[in-house]
Write a protein that holds these residues in place. Structure first.
Motif, PDB file in Angstrom:
ATOM      1  N   VAL A   1       0.862  -1.178   0.000  1.00 38.21           N
ATOM      2  CA  VAL A   1       0.000   0.000   0.000  1.00 38.21           C
ATOM      3  C   VAL A   1       0.895   1.223   0.000  1.00 38.21           C
ATOM      4  N   ASP A   2       0.251   2.365  -0.039  1.00 34.26           N
ATOM      5  CA  ASP A   2       1.016   3.597   0.098  1.00 34.26           C
ATOM      6  C   ASP A   2       1.815   3.545   1.392  1.00 34.26           C
ATOM      7  N   SER A   3       3.084   3.895   1.330  1.00 34.36           N
ATOM      8  CA  SER A   3       3.998   3.635   2.437  1.00 34.36           C
ATOM      9  C   SER A   3       3.612   4.366   3.718  1.00 34.36           C
ATOM     10  N   THR A   4       2.894   5.468   3.597  1.00 34.91           N
ATOM     11  CA  THR A   4       2.535   6.222   4.801  1.00 34.91           C
ATOM     12  C   THR A   4       1.262   5.704   5.458  1.00 34.91           C
ATOM     13  N   SER A   5       0.715   4.605   4.966  1.00 34.72           N
ATOM     14  CA  SER A   5      -0.588   4.149   5.442  1.00 34.72           C
ATOM     15  C   SER A   5      -0.517   3.027   6.448  1.00 34.72           C
ATOM     16  N   MET A   6       0.666   2.492   6.732  1.00 32.56           N
ATOM     17  CA  MET A   6       0.768   1.297   7.558  1.00 32.56           C
ATOM     18  C   MET A   6       1.132   1.591   9.011  1.00 32.56           C
ATOM     19  N   GLU A   7       1.208   2.855   9.377  1.00 33.10           N
ATOM     20  CA  GLU A   7       1.656   3.190  10.723  1.00 33.10           C
ATOM     21  C   GLU A   7       0.734   2.602  11.785  1.00 33.10           C
ATOM     22  N   ASP A   8      -0.588   2.685  11.567  1.00 38.38           N
ATOM     23  CA  ASP A   8      -1.536   2.149  12.536  1.00 38.38           C
ATOM     24  C   ASP A   8      -1.333   0.652  12.742  1.00 38.38           C
ATOM     25  N   PHE A   9      -1.052  -0.056  11.660  1.00 45.56           N
ATOM     26  CA  PHE A   9      -0.875  -1.512  11.761  1.00 45.56           C
ATOM     27  C   PHE A   9       0.287  -1.851  12.679  1.00 45.56           C
ATOM     28  N   TRP A  10       1.432  -1.212  12.459  1.00 45.51           N
ATOM     29  CA  TRP A  10       2.620  -1.566  13.242  1.00 45.51           C
ATOM     30  C   TRP A  10       2.516  -1.080  14.684  1.00 45.51           C
ATOM     31  N   CYS A  11       1.818   0.024  14.898  1.00 43.06           N
ATOM     32  CA  CYS A  11       1.568   0.452  16.277  1.00 43.06           C
ATOM     33  C   CYS A  11       0.725  -0.581  17.007  1.00 43.06           C
ATOM     34  N   GLU A  12      -0.262  -1.131  16.306  1.00 43.23           N
ATOM     35  CA  GLU A  12      -1.113  -2.144  16.927  1.00 43.23           C
ATOM     36  C   GLU A  12      -0.322  -3.419  17.204  1.00 43.23           C
ATOM     37  N   VAL A  13       0.569  -3.799  16.286  1.00 40.50           N
ATOM     38  CA  VAL A  13       1.416  -4.978  16.509  1.00 40.50           C
ATOM     39  C   VAL A  13       2.265  -4.785  17.758  1.00 40.50           C
ATOM     40  N   GLU A  14       2.838  -3.586  17.909  1.00 36.18           N
ATOM     41  CA  GLU A  14       3.677  -3.335  19.079  1.00 36.18           C
ATOM     42  C   GLU A  14       2.847  -3.329  20.358  1.00 36.18           C
ATOM     43  N   SER A  15       1.624  -2.791  20.278  1.00 36.91           N
ATOM     44  CA  SER A  15       0.742  -2.805  21.441  1.00 36.91           C
ATOM     45  C   SER A  15       0.394  -4.228  21.848  1.00 36.91           C
ATOM     46  N   ILE A  16       0.187  -5.089  20.871  1.00 38.37           N
ATOM     47  CA  ILE A  16      -0.104  -6.496  21.151  1.00 38.37           C
ATOM     48  C   ILE A  16       1.081  -7.144  21.851  1.00 38.37           C
ATOM     49  N   LYS A  17       2.292  -6.818  21.394  1.00 40.39           N
ATOM     50  CA  LYS A  17       3.491  -7.377  22.028  1.00 40.39           C
ATOM     51  C   LYS A  17       3.581  -6.955  23.492  1.00 40.39           C
ATOM     52  N   GLU A  18       3.339  -5.670  23.742  1.00 40.34           N
ATOM     53  CA  GLU A  18       3.436  -5.171  25.111  1.00 40.34           C
ATOM     54  C   GLU A  18       2.411  -5.841  26.020  1.00 40.34           C
ATOM     55  N   ASN A  19       1.197  -6.029  25.506  1.00 40.18           N
ATOM     56  CA  ASN A  19       0.165  -6.678  26.307  1.00 40.18           C
ATOM     57  C   ASN A  19       0.493  -8.140  26.559  1.00 40.18           C
ATOM     58  N   SER A  20       1.089  -8.798  25.554  1.00 43.18           N
ATOM     59  CA  SER A  20       1.431 -10.210  25.729  1.00 43.18           C
ATOM     60  C   SER A  20       2.572 -10.378  26.715  1.00 43.18           C
ATOM     61  N   GLU A  21       3.361  -9.336  26.911  1.00 44.89           N
ATOM     62  CA  GLU A  21       4.456  -9.398  27.877  1.00 44.89           C
ATOM     63  C   GLU A  21       3.999  -9.007  29.277  1.00 44.89           C
ATOM     64  N   GLY A  22       2.700  -8.767  29.425  1.00 46.04           N
ATOM     65  CA  GLY A  22       2.195  -8.307  30.709  1.00 46.04           C
ATOM     66  C   GLY A  22       1.870  -9.412  31.674  1.00 46.04           C
ATOM     67  N   GLY A  23       2.326 -10.615  31.414  1.00 49.48           N
ATOM     68  CA  GLY A  23       2.134 -11.696  32.367  1.00 49.48           C
ATOM     69  C   GLY A  23       0.864 -12.480  32.182  1.00 49.48           C
ATOM     70  N   GLN A  24       0.244 -12.400  30.982  1.00 47.23           N
ATOM     71  CA  GLN A  24      -0.960 -13.177  30.756  1.00 47.23           C
ATOM     72  C   GLN A  24      -0.607 -14.645  30.637  1.00 47.23           C
ATOM     73  N   GLU A  25      -1.613 -15.485  30.866  1.00 49.52           N
ATOM     74  CA  GLU A  25      -1.389 -16.916  30.841  1.00 49.52           C
ATOM     75  C   GLU A  25      -0.977 -17.371  29.452  1.00 49.52           C
ATOM     76  N   GLU A  26      -0.011 -18.247  29.412  1.00 54.75           N
ATOM     77  CA  GLU A  26       0.422 -18.819  28.145  1.00 54.75           C
ATOM     78  C   GLU A  26      -0.470 -20.003  27.809  1.00 54.75           C
ATOM     79  N   GLN A  27      -0.847 -20.124  26.550  1.00 54.51           N
ATOM     80  CA  GLN A  27      -1.676 -21.236  26.123  1.00 54.51           C
ATOM     81  C   GLN A  27      -0.798 -22.363  25.606  1.00 54.51           C
ATOM     82  N   THR A  28      -1.248 -23.574  25.845  1.00 49.74           N
ATOM     83  CA  THR A  28      -0.478 -24.744  25.454  1.00 49.74           C
ATOM     84  C   THR A  28      -0.703 -25.048  23.986  1.00 49.74           C
ATOM     85  N   VAL A  29       0.393 -25.226  23.259  1.00 51.33           N
ATOM     86  CA  VAL A  29       0.317 -25.547  21.842  1.00 51.33           C
ATOM     87  C   VAL A  29       0.540 -27.037  21.664  1.00 51.33           C
ATOM     88  N   ALA A  30      -0.429 -27.695  21.071  1.00 56.01           N
ATOM     89  CA  ALA A  30      -0.323 -29.133  20.825  1.00 56.01           C
ATOM     90  C   ALA A  30       0.171 -29.353  19.408  1.00 56.01           C
TER      91      ALA A  30
END
Length: 688
Positions: free
Chosen positions: A78-107
């Protein structure tokens, strides 16, 4: 130094990230970043930059190095200036996942060979009888309804399965010629004249569909509210999508880079005209018929991808085991089972409904809703409080801020053990954008994928997309356009942590965002069952009824013969009393007497909630379902003025060659009657 944004979120520090934790992103996906800071600024001055700009700068620097892998499919961008929201959301997801939430078991799931994959496919489409060799009626009925392209898709998978099994020497398998009566190797795809299959099941070869002149209220308009192209494209549900493809795309076409424009006007406006049978939504059919719709949708999707030269891949690498109780990280089916104990018939988990309700009541006009993150610590505490108080009805929803509610909503979706759009067909979602350039074909593939979803996933996805549509409708106040919402939602839906949230998934950023955009924009189309699939379900049911009748006749003949032999052996003196002449005089059942007494073109409608519970109605070519509803309503208001219990009722077609079918108010009843003359007609409230 503290920086406050409009959502009252305080950013207190800058966390340095090692290069290994930052995905390598192609430059076409990364927003353009401003030039290097002036030399007068020290390194520490980077902390004063907004968090998203710091992240994008790191992503941009990292993307200067060539990625350690190459993409096999097209490079959507896409237009290069349009992806900022996506990567901010990815980083927010990372921060929340590092907040000590329970890990799910992968079979881990053992990788399957090609034969096992095709065996699973045959089982998923309801044709396990081809593997087991059993002559089950459902499998025979399904095979008898397939179109040319659908039969070729089944034949191709069965060929692969049999060849693999022969190599393994496991057991003898049936030859494909015994099932389809054709050569082993299917002929290459060739354009052929399309055979139209109207919803009444009568084939009209080589004719184009004739659309009746209708007003704007009798069509499904999925265009744009503003900046809409003046020319709208018409969609037909009368003909199989795979049969409508008249040419194979060029092999190199799928390798071209697709660039998506973020303007809403870049999306095509589609109009679905109602046929004389009206339109059918997914909730209008019985559970048994929807199961058959899924079988046919998977066969049709496979045939559709085959016709376009695309391999329909399924993901079965690993599965995440969810929790057995609670709210977050619990499978949708488990949540619904718990909720239905209190509220029978509920289709969307209560916690998900409550979060949507909270946001719809107070958050639709909040600027940056969904985009501006809530406080990570508050969201974590609210989650823990919900887990302990939600089912006790002691949770105080007034304390929840709008941005925190949005964070909880996205967290609920991310933490599902299986993605909302199921892990098996996530590759198919990606392929429909990366390998198909025409938006009409993308929409058709997306439509079939929605038909494939389990009931719980589809109903939950529908509720979510309806909410997102409301968010976009309030863009003037919340500053969230369709593009913005898609950028934020895509990482939560399509970056699946159980399936290695790897760099390759990150590179599909523009692709997944475009999928979400299609889901929001064309959702009214996606919840409509294509009429050609309903036609095939009718044929399946007809075939099953005929097989049952043949079996009953055979059983009765055998019983009669055995009874005669027994009587001859035990009481030979009374043979004449059991002659065939006397045995034919059987009493006629009341139901068959009633049907035989009703003249052609006349239906008897039952309305249990009305004062007049039954009425015979003569149909003509212009009688619609809404006319019958209005007639009963008029009779009821005359007999019992002021009664409200008969409001919001629908006319149902029950039995015959359909399980249960809620009719469109604009359906022409004489056409429906001819398609299913053995049906019962009942008026009752529509189940939501």
């Amino acid at each position: 130094m503290e920086i406050k944004d409009s959502g009252s979120v305080v950013l207190t520090a800058y966390h340095s990230y090692a290069p290994s934790r930052i995905p390598r992103i192609e430059a076409s996906f990364v927003p353009e970043i401003a030039a290097t800071p002036p030399s007068g600024h020290s390194i520490s001055s980077r902390k004063s930059l907004p968090r998203c700009r710091r992240i994008n700068r790191m992503l941009s620097n990292e993307s200067l190095h060539p990625p350690p892998f190459s993409r096999s499919n097209s490079q959507a961008s896409v237009d290069s200036t349009s992806m900022e929201d996506f990567w901010c959301e990815v980083e927010s997801i990372k921060e929340n996942s590092e907040g000590g939430q329970e890990e799910q078991t992968v079979a881990e799931v053992k990788p399957a060979d090609e034969g096992e994959l095709e065996a699973e496919w045959l089982q998923d489409v309801g044709l396990s009888t081809l593997i087991s060799g059993a002559e089950e009626e459902d499998g025979q009925a399904l095979l008898s309804t397939l179109t040319r392209t659908q039969a070729a898709a089944v034949q191709k998978r069965y060929n692969t399965y049999t060849q693999t099994m022969r190599k393994k020497n496991k057991h003898s398998v049936r030859d494909v010629r015994d099932i389809f009566g054709v050569a082993e190797s299917p002929p290459p795809f060739e354009p052929v004249p399309v055979s139209l299959v109207p919803a009444n099941g009568v084939q009209v070869s080589g004719k184009k569909p004739v659309w009746k002149a209708v007003n704007s209220n009798s069509c499904l308009d999925c265009g744009l509210d503003k900046d809409t192209p003046s020319v709208a494209e018409e969609l037909s549900f009368e003909v199989s999508f795979s049969e409508s493809i008249t040419e194979i795309p060029k092999e190199k076409e799928g390798l071209k880079t697709q660039r998506f424009k973020k303007e809403d006007s870049s999306l095509t406006k589609f109009i679905v005209r109602k046929s004389r049978f009206g339109l059918t939504e997914v909730g209008d059919l019985s559970v048994e018929d929807m199961k058959k719709i899924r079988y046919l949708s998977l066969i049709e999707l496979t045939a559709f991808y085959d016709a376009l030269g695309i391999e329909l891949k399924r993901d079965r690498t690993d599965k995440v085991k969810g929790r057995e109780n609670g709210l977050f990280g619990v499978p949708l089916t488990v949540l619904l089972e718990n909720d239905q104990k209190k509220f029978p018939g509920i289709k969307v988990p209560l916690i998900f409904q409550k979060l949507l309700q909270k946001l719809e009541e107070t958050g639709l006009e909040t600027e940056g809703i969904l985009r501006v993150p809530g406080s990570a610590s508050r969201v974590k505490n609210l989650r823990q409080e919900l887990e302990s108080k939600f089912y006790e009805d002691t949770f105080d929803w007034d304390q929840v801020r709008n941005n925190d509610a949005a964070g909880l909503l996205k967290m609920f979706i991310r933490d599902l053990p299986s993605p909302l759009f199921t892990v098996e067909y996530l590759p198919a979602f990606i392929a429909l954008v990366e390998r198909i350039s025409k938006i009409k074909l993308q929409l058709q593939a997306l439509h079939l994928l929605i038909m494939l979803l389990p009931d719980a996933n589809r109903d939950t996805a529908k509720a979510f997309l309806i909410f997102l549509k409301k968010v976009v409708a309030n863009e003037g106040k919340n500053k969230m356009s369709l593009w913005n919402v898609s950028m934020i939602v895509a990482p939560n839906l399509f970056i699946y942590k159980g399936k290695r949230s790897n760099q390759e998934e990150m590179q599909a950023a523009a692709t997944t965002a475009h999928i979400v955009r299609l889901l929001i924009r064309y959702q009214d189309i996606l919840w409509t069952v294509p009429s050609f699939l309903i036609t095939q379900v009718r044929k399946m049911n007809d075939a099953a009824i005929n097989n049952t009748k043949k079996q009953l006749i055979f059983d009765k003949s055998m019983k009669k013969l055995l009874r005669r032999k027994t009587l001859e052996r035990e009481r030979p003196e009374k043979i004449e009393a059991t002659s065939p002449r006397t045995s034919k005089t059987l009493p006629t059942s009341p139901s068959s007497r009633r049907k035989s007494d009703i003249p052609e073109g006349v239906i008897r409608v039952h309305a249990p909630l009305h004062s007049k519970v039954s009425m015979a109605i003569q149909l003509n070519g212009q009688t619609k379902a809404k006319d019958i509803l209005a007639r009963f309503q008029c009779e009821n208001s005359r007999d019992s003025p002021g009664s409200l219990k008969t409001q919001n009722q629908s006319l149902y077609e029950i039995g015959g060659n359909i399980g249960q079918h809620c009719l469109d108010p604009d359906a022409y009843m004489l056409d429906v009657y001819h398609a299913n003359p053995q049906a019962e007609w009942v008026m009752k409230p529509k189940t939501s």
